[in-house]
Enzyme design. Sequence first.
Site, PDB file in Angstrom:
ATOM      1  N   ASP A  40       1.612  -4.089  -9.434  1.00 39.34           N
ATOM      2  CA  ASP A  40       1.355  -5.434  -9.960  1.00 39.34           C
ATOM      3  C   ASP A  40       1.731  -5.542 -11.434  1.00 39.34           C
ATOM      4  OD1 ASP A  40       0.319  -5.605  -7.472  1.00 39.34           O
ATOM      5  OD2 ASP A  40      -1.773  -5.749  -8.090  1.00 39.34           O
ATOM      6  N   HIS A  84       0.833  -1.215   0.000  1.00 38.16           N
ATOM      7  CA  HIS A  84       0.000   0.000   0.000  1.00 38.16           C
ATOM      8  C   HIS A  84       0.865   1.261   0.000  1.00 38.16           C
ATOM      9  CE1 HIS A  84      -3.938  -1.899   0.225  1.00 38.16           C
ATOM     10  NE2 HIS A  84      -3.365  -2.815   1.006  1.00 38.16           N
ATOM     11  N   THR A  85       1.998   1.159  -0.650  1.00 38.95           N
ATOM     12  CA  THR A  85       2.867   2.332  -0.814  1.00 38.95           C
ATOM     13  C   THR A  85       2.837   2.835  -2.253  1.00 38.95           C
ATOM     14  OG1 THR A  85       4.669   0.779  -1.171  1.00 38.95           O
ATOM     15  CG2 THR A  85       4.537   1.765   1.019  1.00 38.95           C
ATOM     16  N   ASP A  86       2.344   1.983  -3.181  1.00 41.65           N
ATOM     17  CA  ASP A  86       2.528   2.336  -4.602  1.00 41.65           C
ATOM     18  C   ASP A  86       1.602   3.441  -5.074  1.00 41.65           C
ATOM     19  OD1 ASP A  86       0.238   0.718  -4.690  1.00 41.65           O
ATOM     20  OD2 ASP A  86       0.852  -0.337  -6.508  1.00 41.65           O
ATOM     21  N   SER A 118      -3.756 -12.232 -10.396  1.00 35.97           N
ATOM     22  CA  SER A 118      -4.211 -12.911 -11.607  1.00 35.97           C
ATOM     23  C   SER A 118      -4.769 -11.895 -12.609  1.00 35.97           C
ATOM     24  CB  SER A 118      -5.253 -13.978 -11.269  1.00 35.97           C
ATOM     25  OG  SER A 118      -6.294 -13.435 -10.502  1.00 35.97           O
ATOM     26  N   SER A 136     -11.764 -19.466 -20.984  1.00 35.06           N
ATOM     27  CA  SER A 136     -10.848 -19.735 -19.879  1.00 35.06           C
ATOM     28  C   SER A 136     -10.975 -21.188 -19.457  1.00 35.06           C
ATOM     29  CB  SER A 136     -11.173 -18.826 -18.689  1.00 35.06           C
ATOM     30  OG  SER A 136     -10.517 -19.332 -17.540  1.00 35.06           O
ATOM     31  N   SER A 140      -6.405 -14.609  -5.059  1.00 31.41           N
ATOM     32  CA  SER A 140      -5.507 -14.905  -3.948  1.00 31.41           C
ATOM     33  C   SER A 140      -4.584 -13.742  -3.613  1.00 31.41           C
ATOM     34  CB  SER A 140      -4.653 -16.119  -4.291  1.00 31.41           C
ATOM     35  OG  SER A 140      -3.855 -15.795  -5.408  1.00 31.41           O
ATOM     36  N   GLY A 141      -4.644 -12.679  -4.396  1.00 37.24           N
ATOM     37  CA  GLY A 141      -3.736 -11.557  -4.141  1.00 37.24           C
ATOM     38  C   GLY A 141      -2.378 -11.751  -4.797  1.00 37.24           C
ATOM     39  N   LEU A 142      -2.299 -12.672  -5.756  1.00 40.40           N
ATOM     40  CA  LEU A 142      -1.042 -12.842  -6.498  1.00 40.40           C
ATOM     41  C   LEU A 142      -1.189 -12.273  -7.907  1.00 40.40           C
ATOM     42  CD1 LEU A 142      -0.034 -16.460  -5.386  1.00 40.40           C
ATOM     43  CD2 LEU A 142       0.653 -14.299  -4.370  1.00 40.40           C
TER      44      LEU A 142
HETATM   45  C1  GLA Z   1      -3.056  -4.398  -4.925  1.00 43.76           C
HETATM   46  C2  GLA Z   1      -2.888  -3.277  -5.940  1.00 43.76           C
HETATM   47  C3  GLA Z   1      -1.455  -2.737  -5.921  1.00 43.76           C
HETATM   48  C4  GLA Z   1      -1.005  -2.383  -4.511  1.00 43.76           C
HETATM   49  C5  GLA Z   1      -1.313  -3.528  -3.537  1.00 43.76           C
HETATM   50  C6  GLA Z   1      -1.032  -3.149  -2.109  1.00 43.76           C
HETATM   51  O1  GLA Z   1      -2.293  -5.505  -5.287  1.00 43.76           O
HETATM   52  O2  GLA Z   1      -3.205  -3.725  -7.233  1.00 43.76           O
HETATM   53  O3  GLA Z   1      -1.341  -1.623  -6.786  1.00 43.76           O
HETATM   54  O4  GLA Z   1      -1.589  -1.188  -4.086  1.00 43.76           O
HETATM   55  O5  GLA Z   1      -2.663  -3.954  -3.635  1.00 43.76           O
HETATM   56  O6  GLA Z   1       0.313  -2.958  -1.906  1.00 43.76           O
END
Ligand code: GLA
Length: 393
Positions: free
Chosen positions: A178, A38-40, A133, A71, A129-131
């Site tokens: 990302d 959460h810095t970007d 996709s 898909s 999953s937060g990776l």
């Molecule tokens: C998600 C967003 C990124 C970033 C992260 C937190 O993945 O797509 O831009 O803000 O959360 O670091």
Amino acid sequence: MDKEKLRLVRQNFCRVFGDEGDIRCYFSPGRVNLIGEHTDYNGGHVFPCALTIGTYGVARKRNDRKLRFYSVNFNKLGIIEASLDELEYQKSLGWVNYPLGVLWAMEERGKKADYGFDLMVFGTIPNGSGLSSSASIEVLTGFIANDIYGFKFSNQDLALIGQYSENNFNGVNCGIMDQFAIAMGKENNAIFLDTSNLEYEYAPIKLDGMKIVIASSNKKRGLGDSKYNERRAQCEEALADLQTKLDIKSLGELSEEDFEEHSGLIKDSTNQKRARHAVYENQRTIKAVEALKNNDIETFGKLMNESHISLRDDYEVTGRELDTLVESSWEQRGVIGSRMTGAGFGGCTVSIVNEDDVELFVERVKRDYREKIGYDADFYIVSIGDGPVKVKF
Ligand code: GLA
């Protein structure tokens, strides 16, 4: 990237879309962020890397303006049809909005596709999953469009186009991390990126005798309906308060001392906590990369742990599932550091674990998680891979 998997997707493509013509095969990675969360969108630093899991894509240009998508992960949905003449967000199109958004964003930059394409994808990133996709599919689409239409966007442009489409087509105000990590990925390297000016350097990750272990909480998270946009707005409010006295463009410009001296300017106490996280996390990221350069992995791990605590207490984006995984991880033998990764509110944790202890680590954290949460977490030992590639058979 596993060429055998891509071969299978190609076979599937031929079955669904027919085997004639110029069929092309691609892969785009997922990403994990090691530190700098959460810095970007606060002009701070991030330290992500591309993974060898990601999205496989097989495509063929058409001779009309149709776009057809399939898909393998959602094969019950069958073929989803869209058109170059109607590049608009439609909720019912689901994941297809990501590739459509990229084509739309390319048009905004003056590059219009003449003909449509058929595209089959297969993702090995656990969904939601937060990776990343979604960013993986965005970069894949941009990479394919470059190849089949002869557009000449650089990989960095593909990252910016992906982010622009996600912000303006899909309605998620994500930062650049990302898409950048995916488009610019390099095997065995993490990317130390300054999001205020997109200056970056590769940092080799030599984890002698250690592994990167990802644990997926299996708590699904959709960025759009999460509190992501709210956090971003809170940081913007905090910044506006600080700007009444300070000449700064982003929270990333502040040192810890600057913040402590001026935090009283932030009127709302919740916004104060959000900004504190953004400032301290940015400084932690800079320190963590420095530690890594000095081969001081212990310090790197400690900073990962502090990052989680700050995301838990100040940014409040972890939740019971991620806290359970991380807090159990901290107790295990051979753990150098552990934290949540990505946006939070569910998704994954990332841990650095001594190779010899990985088996027991997985067993124990899995057991703790099941006891407390009531269902299983999944574990992945991951490797750091390259950005998008075209693969010839
Ligand atoms: C998600 C967003 C990124 C970033 C992260 C937190 O993945 O797509 O831009 O803000 O959360 O670091």
